[in-house]
Design an enzyme around this catalytic site. Structure first.
Site, PDB file in Angstrom:
ATOM      1  N   TYR A  69      47.728 112.999  56.282  1.00 40.19           N
ATOM      2  CA  TYR A  69      49.040 113.436  55.790  1.00 40.19           C
ATOM      3  C   TYR A  69      48.866 114.479  54.677  1.00 40.19           C
ATOM      4  CZ  TYR A  69      53.542 113.340  53.373  1.00 40.19           C
ATOM      5  OH  TYR A  69      54.721 113.698  52.751  1.00 40.19           O
ATOM      6  N   GLN A  93      66.104 112.182  55.640  1.00 33.31           N
ATOM      7  CA  GLN A  93      66.616 111.676  54.365  1.00 33.31           C
ATOM      8  C   GLN A  93      66.859 112.809  53.358  1.00 33.31           C
ATOM      9  OE1 GLN A  93      65.615 107.925  51.521  1.00 33.31           O
ATOM     10  NE2 GLN A  93      63.863 108.961  52.348  1.00 33.31           N
TER      11      GLN A  93
END
Length: 197
Positions: free
Chosen positions: A146, A23
């Protein structure tokens, strides 16, 4: 970029993009192609340079930086990451390979070529407990895999390469891929009411 090659000619800044299939990478590539002050030197997607494959990463980066496309390259942007926050918890090894080890390897290669580096990170390096906006010098305290893997990637870049910029961002949205805005628009079409955190 301070510390990168000295540029005294008026030519456009030549930029390479890693993670150009995602993206952010797709939007960045499109913006670079449309801006007269920049020239897109190369744009690699996962199919061309897979950051999850440590056995191929170093040689792939070295080959890319020696290619004709990288001639007169000034800076590389790393827009690639393992960004599926929940999946990182069960895919910790993959998360650390892509988000920490790969940026460190890239920084080493760029240092050898005297190139600048823009590394995209995340607000997940913070714990979210601060009552006021975070600033660049705030201590990180990631809570999940993460965030921890992205913080380790920041450290690897910072410790390896002088000419770098680390950009921490959040809530990306674009016409490409899946994102929160597109999900909310879809749910608004499908439901009378939507409940979200």
């Amino acid at each position: 970029m301070p510390g990168a090659k000295n540029r005294i000619d008026p030519r456009p800044l030549r930029v390479g993009v890693i993670g150009a299939g995602g993206q952010l990478g797709r939007c960045l590539t499109r913006a670079l192609e449309a801006s007269p002050g920049y020239a897109l030197a190369f744009a690699t997607a996962r199919s061309e340079l897979d950051l999850s494959r440590p056995d191929e990463l170093e040689s792939g980066l070295a080959s890319l930086l020696r290619s004709d496309a990288a001639e007169e390259l000034d800076v590389v942007v790393n827009a690639a990451a393992h960004t599926k926050v929940d999946a990182c918890e069960s895919e910790a090894e993959l998360a650390y390979q892509v988000n920490a080890l790969a940026p460190g390897c890239l920084a080493q290669q760029l240092a050898a070529h005297d190139l600048g580096f823009v590394h995209v990170s995340t607000d997940y390096v913070f714990d979210g407990g601060k009552a006021t906006p975070y600033v660049e010098v705030d201590a990180v305290n990631p809570q999940g895999i993460y965030g921890k893997s992205k913080a380790a990637g920041e450290d690897a870049v910072r410790d390896t390469l002088g000419a770098h910029v680390i950009v921490r961002t959040a809530w990306l949205y674009s016409p490409f891929g899946q994102n929160f805005v597109k999900t909310m628009l879809r749910l608004a079409r499908e439901r009378d009411a939507v409940s979200v955190v």
